[in-house]
Design a protein around this motif. Structure first.
Motif, PDB file in Angstrom:
ATOM      1  N   GLU A  10      -2.046 -26.102 -34.235  1.00 60.74           N
ATOM      2  CA  GLU A  10      -2.526 -25.753 -35.573  1.00 60.74           C
ATOM      3  C   GLU A  10      -4.046 -25.744 -35.481  1.00 60.74           C
ATOM      4  O   GLU A  10      -4.723 -26.734 -35.733  1.00 60.74           O
ATOM      5  CB  GLU A  10      -2.037 -26.784 -36.591  1.00 60.74           C
ATOM      6  CG  GLU A  10      -2.372 -26.461 -38.030  1.00 60.74           C
ATOM      7  CD  GLU A  10      -1.628 -25.249 -38.546  1.00 60.74           C
ATOM      8  OE1 GLU A  10      -2.302 -24.211 -38.746  1.00 60.74           O
ATOM      9  OE2 GLU A  10      -0.413 -25.319 -38.741  1.00 60.74           O
ATOM     10  N   ALA A 164       7.557 -32.632 -48.200  1.00 61.99           N
ATOM     11  CA  ALA A 164       8.166 -32.150 -46.959  1.00 61.99           C
ATOM     12  C   ALA A 164       9.689 -32.086 -47.051  1.00 61.99           C
ATOM     13  O   ALA A 164      10.304 -31.086 -46.673  1.00 61.99           O
ATOM     14  CB  ALA A 164       7.758 -33.042 -45.794  1.00 61.99           C
ATOM     15  N   ASN A 168      10.459 -28.721 -48.915  1.00 59.97           N
ATOM     16  CA  ASN A 168      10.443 -28.006 -47.630  1.00 59.97           C
ATOM     17  C   ASN A 168       9.073 -27.428 -47.302  1.00 59.97           C
ATOM     18  O   ASN A 168       8.950 -26.343 -46.729  1.00 59.97           O
ATOM     19  CB  ASN A 168      11.487 -26.882 -47.627  1.00 59.97           C
ATOM     20  CG  ASN A 168      11.865 -26.468 -46.213  1.00 59.97           C
ATOM     21  OD1 ASN A 168      11.868 -27.291 -45.296  1.00 59.97           O
ATOM     22  ND2 ASN A 168      12.167 -25.189 -46.029  1.00 59.97           N
ATOM     23  N   PRO A 170       5.222 -27.826 -45.319  1.00 60.89           N
ATOM     24  CA  PRO A 170       4.813 -28.345 -44.002  1.00 60.89           C
ATOM     25  C   PRO A 170       4.532 -29.839 -44.042  1.00 60.89           C
ATOM     26  O   PRO A 170       4.084 -30.366 -45.069  1.00 60.89           O
ATOM     27  CB  PRO A 170       3.532 -27.557 -43.699  1.00 60.89           C
ATOM     28  CG  PRO A 170       3.646 -26.320 -44.520  1.00 60.89           C
ATOM     29  CD  PRO A 170       4.366 -26.720 -45.769  1.00 60.89           C
ATOM     30  N   ARG A 172       2.308 -32.089 -43.705  1.00 60.73           N
ATOM     31  CA  ARG A 172       0.854 -32.219 -43.681  1.00 60.73           C
ATOM     32  C   ARG A 172       0.413 -33.054 -44.880  1.00 60.73           C
ATOM     33  O   ARG A 172       1.089 -33.108 -45.903  1.00 60.73           O
ATOM     34  CB  ARG A 172       0.168 -30.855 -43.785  1.00 60.73           C
ATOM     35  CG  ARG A 172       0.580 -29.844 -42.735  1.00 60.73           C
ATOM     36  CD  ARG A 172      -0.221 -30.022 -41.467  1.00 60.73           C
ATOM     37  NE  ARG A 172       0.037 -28.938 -40.532  1.00 60.73           N
ATOM     38  CZ  ARG A 172       1.012 -28.957 -39.626  1.00 60.73           C
ATOM     39  NH1 ARG A 172       1.815 -30.006 -39.560  1.00 60.73           N
ATOM     40  NH2 ARG A 172       1.178 -27.944 -38.795  1.00 60.73           N
ATOM     41  N   SER A 175       0.033 -30.931 -48.056  1.00 62.50           N
ATOM     42  CA  SER A 175       1.231 -30.556 -48.810  1.00 62.50           C
ATOM     43  C   SER A 175       1.419 -31.434 -50.040  1.00 62.50           C
ATOM     44  O   SER A 175       2.053 -31.021 -51.012  1.00 62.50           O
ATOM     45  CB  SER A 175       2.469 -30.635 -47.917  1.00 62.50           C
ATOM     46  OG  SER A 175       2.425 -29.675 -46.891  1.00 62.50           O
ATOM     47  N   TYR A 186      -2.198 -23.664 -47.437  1.00 60.15           N
ATOM     48  CA  TYR A 186      -2.107 -22.966 -46.158  1.00 60.15           C
ATOM     49  C   TYR A 186      -3.455 -22.395 -45.722  1.00 60.15           C
ATOM     50  O   TYR A 186      -3.595 -21.922 -44.598  1.00 60.15           O
ATOM     51  CB  TYR A 186      -1.088 -21.823 -46.238  1.00 60.15           C
ATOM     52  CG  TYR A 186       0.299 -22.284 -46.616  1.00 60.15           C
ATOM     53  CD1 TYR A 186       1.104 -22.948 -45.708  1.00 60.15           C
ATOM     54  CD2 TYR A 186       0.805 -22.042 -47.891  1.00 60.15           C
ATOM     55  CE1 TYR A 186       2.381 -23.373 -46.046  1.00 60.15           C
ATOM     56  CE2 TYR A 186       2.079 -22.457 -48.251  1.00 60.15           C
ATOM     57  CZ  TYR A 186       2.861 -23.127 -47.330  1.00 60.15           C
ATOM     58  OH  TYR A 186       4.118 -23.542 -47.678  1.00 60.15           O
ATOM     59  N   LYS A 438       2.053 -26.689 -34.929  1.00 64.92           N
ATOM     60  CA  LYS A 438       2.839 -25.919 -35.884  1.00 64.92           C
ATOM     61  C   LYS A 438       4.332 -26.169 -35.683  1.00 64.92           C
ATOM     62  O   LYS A 438       4.779 -26.580 -34.622  1.00 64.92           O
ATOM     63  CB  LYS A 438       2.563 -24.426 -35.724  1.00 64.92           C
ATOM     64  CG  LYS A 438       1.153 -23.999 -36.090  1.00 64.92           C
ATOM     65  CD  LYS A 438       0.990 -22.493 -35.943  1.00 64.92           C
ATOM     66  CE  LYS A 438      -0.412 -22.046 -36.354  1.00 64.92           C
ATOM     67  NZ  LYS A 438      -0.594 -20.581 -36.213  1.00 64.92           N
ATOM     68  N   ASN A 439       5.075 -25.896 -36.745  1.00 65.71           N
ATOM     69  CA  ASN A 439       6.541 -25.868 -36.687  1.00 65.71           C
ATOM     70  C   ASN A 439       7.169 -27.207 -36.299  1.00 65.71           C
ATOM     71  O   ASN A 439       8.248 -27.252 -35.714  1.00 65.71           O
ATOM     72  CB  ASN A 439       7.034 -24.804 -35.697  1.00 65.71           C
ATOM     73  CG  ASN A 439       6.460 -23.437 -35.995  1.00 65.71           C
ATOM     74  OD1 ASN A 439       6.348 -23.054 -37.158  1.00 65.71           O
ATOM     75  ND2 ASN A 439       6.078 -22.710 -34.953  1.00 65.71           N
ATOM     76  N   THR A 440       6.479 -28.320 -36.626  1.00 62.92           N
ATOM     77  CA  THR A 440       7.071 -29.611 -36.287  1.00 62.92           C
ATOM     78  C   THR A 440       7.881 -30.175 -37.443  1.00 62.92           C
ATOM     79  O   THR A 440       8.866 -30.849 -37.243  1.00 62.92           O
ATOM     80  CB  THR A 440       5.980 -30.629 -35.917  1.00 62.92           C
ATOM     81  OG1 THR A 440       5.020 -30.684 -36.968  1.00 62.92           O
ATOM     82  CG2 THR A 440       5.304 -30.246 -34.635  1.00 62.92           C
ATOM     83  N   HIS A 441       7.439 -29.936 -38.652  1.00 70.56           N
ATOM     84  CA  HIS A 441       8.009 -30.567 -39.852  1.00 70.56           C
ATOM     85  C   HIS A 441       8.102 -32.058 -39.586  1.00 70.56           C
ATOM     86  O   HIS A 441       7.096 -32.717 -39.369  1.00 70.56           O
ATOM     87  CB  HIS A 441       9.355 -29.935 -40.215  1.00 70.56           C
ATOM     88  CG  HIS A 441       9.704 -30.167 -41.660  1.00 70.56           C
ATOM     89  ND1 HIS A 441      10.610 -31.114 -42.068  1.00 70.56           N
ATOM     90  CD2 HIS A 441       9.239 -29.585 -42.786  1.00 70.56           C
ATOM     91  CE1 HIS A 441      10.710 -31.106 -43.397  1.00 70.56           C
ATOM     92  NE2 HIS A 441       9.885 -30.184 -43.851  1.00 70.56           N
TER      93      HIS A 441
END
Length: 532
Positions: A10, A164, A168, A170, A172, A175, A186, A438-441
């Protein structure tokens, strides 16, 4: 070869704090005195001009978190009605204790109550070395270390967790501000919030590693006569860095879970040991008196802005300084707490992350601080004299030396300190790695990213101690406190955001908009298929 596998960096979150940390470090190393002086001046300005704000905001966060716990919001389950917890209640509780302020608790458990007993703050009106200064000294220490700090972490945690798991969004810090920022989380505003949170935390962890190293070295000197030197400091930092990096590498469900369970056994043993073999009746009586003093003096202590400077800067050096310190940690610690809380209700989240660790810290300070006060007051043990001669880092060892089997309890204290720091650094390293990929959630981030942040933290600490000495660590500590200033405003926004995003009206609106997006995507896919 892609070290990060299916994950991507990221960039907007990773590079700014990493580069800023590197530039700041280089500047601090080459212009040490000027950098430290400038940082100290900024810190003094903040404490003097905005100390009142720190006090006010922190109390609002504390009361706000408790209000959320007892409100209907507390019934909401993180992850939805059907979400299931991923770990046992026991493991959840011990991780909440160990991953928060456990290192500082071990360091200050004896030092702060005994300091206030010998030099009570002016606003208490107590005379030094009296029963009144003993109760107020322990009350102030509990005030600084028990329930309030954990509430600062928890408020961020429940906001990030809800965003999160229930919306749903990210995984972060940014969020948590979705109701106020919308899709701007974002963009640049969101990345600024995330980057600032990481930068503030790194300075905090580095300083904690510096303090932990000092106490480790003092323990080795106290036990084995190994005089602290640069070689000793570097060896300890390398050992700790390798330990928490390996622990982080093994993943959330293995390393930190195992270490927290082991450490909890040591914690419980030490507290039970002090209450059993120490002045039991005195500690029980002092504990009850301290709790009464805490309840009676909570608001006066929380709002002691010292407008007439009766305490000659005491408040800035203690309460306001601690509040700024905890807030610097709050976003990332909160995010970590959220990672292990899926399937829990918001009410249980607050209870486990505020009430349970807060109560344990209260027992810890009563056992350690109360015992030290007892031995100095009734037995003239001279524990405070040892502290004055050798520093605050020997406080715990000086107390345990007055208890039975010190050859067992002192090594256990050193072990507790080490594991406490490893769990703290492990949780922070892992969480920063989540934010910078990215894309870890809520999944585990790539090992390479965790190793990078773990080694970066250890390397910077070594450089500070070797090249800049204590001036370097103090400068980094000051940086962390200064960078926490905007986080006060972010946390205030988070409190407002929690109330908004947990409302039924907001959830319905959000779900409706999400459904529209899904419908639009499905229609687009159908059109493409028809065209083909």
């Amino acid at each position: 070869m892609n070290l990060f596998g299916k994950f991507e960096i990221e960039k907007g979150v990773f590079y700014p704090p990493a580069v800023l940390l590197g530039v700041t470090l280089i500047f601090g190393l080459f212009f040490t005195d000027g950098f430290a002086a400038a940082a100290s001046s900024v810190l003094s300005f903040m404490l003097i001009e905005f100390g009142w704000m720190f006090l006010l905001f922190v109390f609002i966060f504390f009361i706000g978190t408790l209000a959320i716990m007892i409100s209907p919001i507390g019934n909401i389950r993180l992850g939805g009605k059907n979400a299931k917890p991923e770990m046992s209640v026991w493991s959840w509780c011990v991780i909440a204790i160990c991953a928060g302020i456990a290192t500082a608790m071990v360091f200050w458990g004896v030092a702060e109550p005994l300091t206030h007993f010998n030099n009570p703050p002016a606003f208490t009106g107590a005379e030094a070395l009296t029963p009144e200064s003993a109760v107020r000294g322990l009350q102030i220490a509990v005030f600084h270390w028990a329930y309030i700090p954990y509430s600062l972490f928890t408020l961020f945690g429940l906001a990030i967790g809800f965003a999160a798991y229930n919306l749903n969004l990210p995984f972060r810090v940014s969020s948590s501000l979705y109701p106020l920022l919308g899709d701007r989380i974002y963009g640049l505003p969101g990345k600024f919030v995330d980057g600032l949170s990481i930068f503030a935390l790194i300075g905090g962890v580095i300083t904690s590693l510096g303090f932990g190293t000092m106490q480790f070295a003092a323990g080795l000197d106290y036990m084995f006569g190994i005089v602290p030197t640069n070689t000793v400091y570097v060896s300890l930092i390398v050992l700790l860095t390798v330990a928490y990096t390996v622990s982080s590498y093994t993943g959330l469900q293995k390393g930190i879970k195992l270490l927290s369970n082991v450490n909890s056994i040591i914690y419980i043993f030490l507290v039970m040991f002090l209450f059993t073999f120490g002045p039991t009746r005195f500690l029980l009586n002092l504990g009850v008196e301290t709790m009464g003093s805490y309840l009676v003096n909570l608001i006066p202590t929380a709002f002691n802005a010292d407008a007439f400077n009766v305490g000659q800067g005491w408040n800035g050096g203690w309460t306001i300084f601690f509040w700024a310190w905890w807030v610097a940690y709050a976003p990332i610690v909160g995010m970590f707490l959220a990672r292990i809380a899926i399937g829990r209700t918001i009410r249980s989240f607050v209870i486990v992350n505020v009430m349970i660790p807060g109560t344990f810290v209260f027992l810890w300070f009563t056992g350690f601080g109360g015992s030290a006060i007892y031995f100095d007051f009734f037995n003239s043990a001279g524990i405070m004299d040892v502290i004055n001669a050798s520093g605050l880092e020997v406080a715990m060892y000086a107390l345990l030396q007055n208890m039975p089997i010190p050859m067992l309890t002192i090594p256990l204290g050193i072990m507790a300190l080490g594991i406490s720091f490893v769990t703290l650094a492990d949780s922070m390293t892992s969480t920063i790695a989540v934010m910078t990929t990215k894309n870890t959630h809520s999944n585990e981030p790539p090992a390479a990213m965790k190793i990078f942040w773990g080694l970066m933290t250890g390397a910077v600490t070594v450089l500070c101690l070797l090249v800049a000495g204590t001036v370097g660590t103090q400068a980094l500590q000051t940086m962390s406190i200064v960078s926490s200033f905007p986080i006060f405003f972010i946390e205030l926004a988070v409190l407002i955001s929690v109330v908004i995003m947990t409302s039924r009206q907001f959830i319905n609106k959000y779900n409706s908009e999400a459904d529209k997006v899904i419908d639009l995507e499905e229609k687009t896919i159908e059109k493409k298929d028809a065209t083909i």
